[in-house]
Design an enzyme around this catalytic site. Structure first.
Site, PDB file in Angstrom:
ATOM      1  CB  SER A   1      -0.695 -33.894  11.230  1.00  0.00           C
ATOM      2  OG  SER A   1       0.092 -35.042  10.549  1.00  0.00           O
TER       3      SER A   1
ATOM      4  CG  ASN B   1       4.240 -34.980  -1.121  1.00  0.00           C
ATOM      5  OD1 ASN B   1       3.971 -34.693   0.212  1.00  0.00           O
ATOM      6  ND2 ASN B   1       4.874 -34.247  -1.633  1.00  0.00           N
TER       7      ASN B   1
ATOM      8  CB  THR C   1     -47.194 -22.745   0.243  1.00  0.00           C
ATOM      9  OG1 THR C   1     -48.390 -22.164   0.467  1.00  0.00           O
ATOM     10  CG2 THR C   1     -47.144 -24.034  -0.517  1.00  0.00           C
ATOM     11  CG  HIS C   2     -45.942 -18.807   2.033  1.00  0.00           C
ATOM     12  ND1 HIS C   2     -45.188 -17.957   1.155  1.00  0.00           N
ATOM     13  CD2 HIS C   2     -46.745 -19.272   0.770  1.00  0.00           C
ATOM     14  CE1 HIS C   2     -45.291 -17.671   0.032  1.00  0.00           C
ATOM     15  NE2 HIS C   2     -46.243 -18.784  -0.324  1.00  0.00           N
TER      16      HIS C   2
ATOM     17  CB  SER D   1     -37.611 -29.038  31.351  1.00  0.00           C
ATOM     18  OG  SER D   1     -37.333 -27.860  32.154  1.00  0.00           O
TER      19      SER D   1
ATOM     20  CE  LYS E   1     -40.213 -27.534  27.568  1.00  0.00           C
ATOM     21  NZ  LYS E   1     -40.246 -26.399  27.024  1.00  0.00           N
TER      22      LYS E   1
ATOM     23  CG  ASN F   1     -37.492 -29.712  25.965  1.00  0.00           C
ATOM     24  OD1 ASN F   1     -38.742 -29.007  25.664  1.00  0.00           O
ATOM     25  ND2 ASN F   1     -36.974 -29.314  26.996  1.00  0.00           N
TER      26      ASN F   1
ATOM     27  CD  GLU G   1     -34.712 -28.160  20.444  1.00  0.00           C
ATOM     28  OE1 GLU G   1     -34.571 -27.027  20.860  1.00  0.00           O
ATOM     29  OE2 GLU G   1     -35.156 -29.040  21.262  1.00  0.00           O
TER      30      GLU G   1
ATOM     31  CE1 TYR H   1       0.396 -32.535   1.637  1.00  0.00           C
ATOM     32  CE2 TYR H   1       2.639 -31.427   2.189  1.00  0.00           C
ATOM     33  CZ  TYR H   1       1.601 -31.947   2.598  1.00  0.00           C
ATOM     34  OH  TYR H   1       1.323 -32.183   4.143  1.00  0.00           O
TER      35      TYR H   1
ATOM     36  CD  GLN I   1       0.076 -31.743   9.155  1.00  0.00           C
ATOM     37  OE1 GLN I   1       1.022 -32.511   8.690  1.00  0.00           O
ATOM     38  NE2 GLN I   1       0.367 -30.996  10.097  1.00  0.00           N
TER      39      GLN I   1
ATOM     40  CE  LYS J   1      -4.099 -35.842   6.666  1.00  0.00           C
ATOM     41  NZ  LYS J   1      -3.600 -34.483   6.057  1.00  0.00           N
TER      42      LYS J   1
HETATM   43  N1  ARG Z   1       1.333 -35.001   7.591  1.00  0.00           N
HETATM   44  C1  ARG Z   1       1.222 -34.730   6.072  1.00  0.00           C
HETATM   45  C2  ARG Z   1      -0.073 -34.391   5.546  1.00  0.00           C
HETATM   46  O1  ARG Z   1      -1.058 -34.505   6.164  1.00  0.00           O
HETATM   47  C3  ARG Z   1       1.814 -35.524   5.393  1.00  0.00           C
HETATM   48  C4  ARG Z   1       2.406 -35.397   4.182  1.00  0.00           C
HETATM   49  C5  ARG Z   1       3.589 -34.634   4.425  1.00  0.00           C
HETATM   50  N2  ARG Z   1       4.466 -34.213   3.267  1.00  0.00           N
HETATM   51  C6  ARG Z   1       5.169 -33.289   3.190  1.00  0.00           C
HETATM   52  N3  ARG Z   1       5.870 -33.113   1.888  1.00  0.00           N
HETATM   53  N4  ARG Z   1       5.847 -32.634   4.232  1.00  0.00           N
HETATM   54  O2  ARG Z   1      -0.060 -33.686   4.823  1.00  0.00           O
END
Ligand code: ARG
Length: 464
Positions: free
Chosen positions: A28, A115, A160-161, A282, A288, A290, A295, A322, A327, A330
């Site tokens: 990650s 964790n 409205t509408h 454009s 133009k 724009n 948008e 966990y 993971q 994110k």
């Molecule tokens: N890179 C992991 C995550 O984002 C960190 C936690 C890893 N924990 C584990 N038990 N493998 O979730």
């Protein structure tokens, strides 16, 4: 080293290193490096506590701290080389710490797990985004207030509408968005209050046998208190979901305002002129201009709401505590945050820069028999008709004006009386758009006096 030998952090029971594909799916670091400063802040709080409680001796704690500060400087200056073999930000930082200070680095992870570490890092990161969104939404509200003040009594059609309904004021329309964004702000503050608890010290899932001080680390990281259940602390990502959910609602509001700016800036409407700074040209049509920013902001809800759905589905059905599924929490959040901030900044710039055109607004305000309701209300007030009957009489007058191809105020008194003989000269006083809006004095109504009151109220609130 990558792939040749087992992982240096957890490879004790492994004879072989991971397959290249395993490394690729597992790593990650490509994205969680964005958590570097939160990760180091968490480690600094943790090691201070380990030193203060005597879990790690003071000299080691001091050395670890200095090492972490060096790692942070390296990352911030771009001198850090991230390694995929080390999976994630946590192990990248710790490995570098070991390079810098040697074996003492191994004591940092006492009474901690990745964790609770990642749960802490991510909370800190999301909290920063909530604070950033708070400021960005406040700036947008200020821009809208500026527009409202400028055109507090400019009449325009209310729809409205998307059909002309009743005349309103420009100020009133701008203030509608102030209300909407203020609720987004409220949701952000609620979410922040709820999420501001520290997972650190939950360790892998069960807590720890070391005599840690969770209040101390919580306080050091600006949390209100430690999370009260270690299983929950490492399991839930509802704080990120709340951020995505308030972001989605905010993006929806942005999208509606964008749509109005797109419509209003057309040659057909000409309600507003967008500045050159927030428009594009454009490559083929020289005339133009724009509204690309509007948008794009209109479209951002797609990925922001998409992120919300993505994370909800990642979390759905996961048994406690966990799982590596988490993971995947994110990237959607990073993307949503980046795009929300971009959209808010672009909208704030566009609103600050745009020029409403009072003449076109006014010309459009009376179109489509927009004061028909005023006429019906007049019949009720002055002639004692029941509203349903007044509605019927007014409908007949609108039909008459339509056949004569004129506006309501252009009907003669005898035209009017041919529909209802009780009507007198007094009726003309309510048919102008200015009188129409001025009469809407009910609390929250469009009368300039009411709008001025709301502008003042919001300015006072935002100044605090
Ligand atoms: N890179 C992991 C995550 O984002 C960190 C936690 C890893 N924990 C584990 N038990 N493998 O979730």
């Amino acid at each position: 080293m990558a792939g040749q030998k087992s992982n240096e952090m957890w490879g004790g029971r492994f004879a072989e290193g991971p397959d290249a594909i395993m490394r690729a799916i597992n790593a990650s670091i490509g994205f969680d490096r964005r958590l570097a400063s939160q990760d180091i802040a968490g480690s600094l709080a943790h090691v201070d506590m380990l030193g203060a409680t005597g879990i790690v001796d003071k000299a080691d704690a001091k050395q670890i701290k200095a090492g972490l500060e060096t790692v942070l400087r390296e990352i911030q200056s771009g001198d850090f080389s991230f390694s995929e073999a080390l999976e994630d930000i946590h192990m990248n930082v710790e490995a570098r710490l070991r390079d810098l200070i040697g074996p003492a680095a191994g004591r940092l992870h006492t009474a901690r797990s990745r964790n609770d570490q990642v749960a802490t890092d991510f909370r800190l990161w999301v909290r920063d985004q909530l604070d950033g969104a708070d400021a960005a939404i406040t700036a947008l509200m200020q821009a809208l207030l500026g527009q409202a003040e400028k055109g507090v009594d400019w009449v325009m059609p209310g729809f409205t509408h998307l059909q002309s309904a009743q005349p309103v004021t420009w100020g009133h329309h701008m203030m509608a968005y102030v209300e909407m964004f203020s609720r987004d702000l409220g949701r952000i503050r609620d979410a922040r209050r709820r999420m501001n608890e520290s997972p650190l010290g939950a360790a892998a899932l069960a807590g720890t046998s070391f005599p840690i001080d969770r209040d101390m680390t919580a306080k050091a990281l600006g949390f209100d208190r430690p999370c009260a259940n270690s299983l929950d602390a490492v399991s839930d990502r509802d704080f990120a979901l709340e951020f995505l959910s308030v972001s989605s609602i905010c993006a929806m509001h942005l999208s509606r305002l964008s749509e109005e700016l797109v419509i209003w800036s057309t040659a057909q409407f000409r309600f507003v002129r967008l500045s050159d700074r927030f428009s594009t040209g454009s490559s083929i049509m020289p005339q133009k201009k724009n509204p690309d920013a509007a948008e794009l902001i209109r479209a951002k809800i797609g990925r922001i709401m998409g992120a919300n759905v993505a994370l909800m589905i990642v979390m759905k059905g996961l048994a406690l505590t966990y799982s590596k599924d988490m993971q995947e929490d994110k990237e959607p959040v990073f993307d949503a945050a980046d795009n929300l901030f971009l959209a808010l900044a672009a909208m704030t710039g566009m609103v600050n820069d745009m020029t409403a055109v009072p003449e076109t607004l006014k010309a459009a305000a009376g179109a489509g028999f927009a004061t028909a309701t005023d006429l019906a209300d007049w019949l009720v007030r002055e002639k004692g008709l029941a509203f349903r009957d007044a509605h019927h009489v007014t409908g007949a007058l609108v039909a008459l004006a339509e056949t004569k191809d004129c506006a309501l105020h252009e009907l003669t008194l005898s035209d009017m009386q041919s529909v209802n003989d009780e009507i007198d000269e007094g009726v003309y006083s309510v048919l102008s758009v200015e009188n129409s809006v001025a009469s809407r004095m009910s609390y929250g109504g469009t009368a300039p006096e009411q709008v001025r009151f709301q502008i003042k109220r919001w300015k006072e609130i935002l100044e605090q």
